[in-house]
Enzyme design. Structure first.
Site, PDB file in Angstrom:
ATOM      1  N   ASP A  32       0.814  -1.217   0.000  1.00  0.00           N
ATOM      2  CA  ASP A  32       0.000   0.000   0.000  1.00  0.00           C
ATOM      3  C   ASP A  32       0.850   1.272   0.000  1.00  0.00           C
ATOM      4  OD1 ASP A  32      -2.179  -1.756   0.212  1.00  0.00           O
ATOM      5  OD2 ASP A  32      -2.118  -1.683   2.407  1.00  0.00           O
ATOM      6  N   GLU A 208     -11.568  -0.848  -4.561  1.00  0.00           N
ATOM      7  CA  GLU A 208     -10.925  -0.287  -3.372  1.00  0.00           C
ATOM      8  C   GLU A 208      -9.667   0.473  -3.780  1.00  0.00           C
ATOM      9  OE1 GLU A 208      -9.880  -3.651  -0.949  1.00  0.00           O
ATOM     10  OE2 GLU A 208      -8.481  -4.469  -2.428  1.00  0.00           O
TER      11      GLU A 208
END
Length: 317
Positions: A32, A208
């Site tokens: 991430d 997402e």
């Protein structure tokens, strides 16, 4: 002769390894990516995968910060922030993004909320603050900025994850986030209070991991998509941070050995870069991911060319 051949092969292999920059962090598993530039240095905010090789779910105890001035050599500041810093939080350190405003660094993080008088649990977004990108960070408000109860369109408890932040040219800040649908809300100038109502929308194939930014006259919403599994990266553009958003297509195909991918985009020293994660390190996988960087190119109309995933990554200048 055999010794000469062996030496030549060794030198060739060594040369290849020296050029193989991706993944960029090799001593731990990272995921991430969320890069920013501060005082000519890139600071990279990451998750930290610690799941075992045989695990079937995430184990992410903390967030790390790295810095670099060449995108090749990285300093690890260690575990700078963890969910335990937030008294209301429990669970893992999911995707997060940091931004600077007025000399302060605001780090928007996703984790889970304890069941208490303020929440029935579920995913939540908090904000930490510091005077330097590498911290130390503290909980900025002593409570979650976004809780599961604030959004009701998704009938499950993990939709309020993956925050991304934009400060527009007029100073207005926008927080985007969401799994299953994308949500956004304005923030007050103090960066720790919502301003107005939460808006929910669903770009084509959205699942997402949104990343929102402005380049020239266009706003970009980049996200992990559900068009296929594993995830790909697709995007939309708009003339305003609030839309309407025009779907533009796929810019990154599936990544090696990971069913998720996650975008982070940065302009640095005259070039554009696309950060993402895959499972390419030895013993890596969907729960043991690693961050990579490749160059990113735009067409004359502002649309994004397909990202070419490489093992070489960013070459040493």
């Amino acid at each position: 002769m055999n010794r000469i051949i062996s030496l030549a092969l060794f030198l060739v292999a060594g040369s290849f390894l020296a050029r193989a920059q991706n993944p960029i962090i090799k001593h731990i598993f990272t995921a991430d990516p969320a890069p920013i530039v501060y005082k000519d240095t890139v600071f990279l905010f990451t998750g930290h995968d610690t799941a075992s090789v045989s695990a079937t779910n995430y184990k992410m105890p903390d967030w790390h910060v790295f810095s670099s001035t060449d995108l090749v050599n990285w300093r690890d500041y260690g575990a700078v922030l963890a969910p335990k810093v937030f008294s209301w939080a429990t669970g893992d350190a999911y995707a997060a993004q940091c931004i600077e405003r007025d000399g302060k660094f605001y780090w928007y993080v996703s984790t889970f909320h304890k069941k208490d008088a303020n929440s029935g649990g579920g995913a939540a977004i908090g904000v930490a603050v510091a005077d330097h990108p590498a911290g130390p960070y503290k909980d900025a408000i002593g409570k979650a900025l976004i809780t599961n109860e604030m959004t009701t369109d998704m009938k499950y408890g993990w939709d309020d994850i993956d925050p991304t932040i934009l400060i527009d040219d007029d100073g207005q800040a926008y927080l985007f986030w969401g799994n299953g649908s994308c949500k956004w809300v304005k923030l007050k100038s103090n960066m720790i209070e919502k301003e107005g109502e939460i808006t929910t929308f669903t770009p084509k194939n959205y699942i997402e991991g949104p990343w929102v930014y402005k380049r020239k006259d266009l706003y970009y919403l980049i996200y992990a998509s559900k068009g296929t599994k594993p995830e790909m990266i697709e995007y939309c553009t708009a003339k305003s941070a609030t839309g309407p958003w025009t779907y533009q297509g796929i810019i990154q195909d599936n990544v090696p050995n990971s069913f998720t991918t996650h975008p982070g985009i940065l302009d640095y020293k005259g070039k554009s870069y696309f950060f993402y994660h895959n499972g390419a390190l030895p013993t890596g996988g969907s729960y043991r991911r690693s961050i990579c960087i490749d160059e990113m190119h735009y067409n004359a109309d502002g649309t994004i060319q397909k990202i070419i995933q490489t093992a070489t990554g960013v070459a040493v200048k």
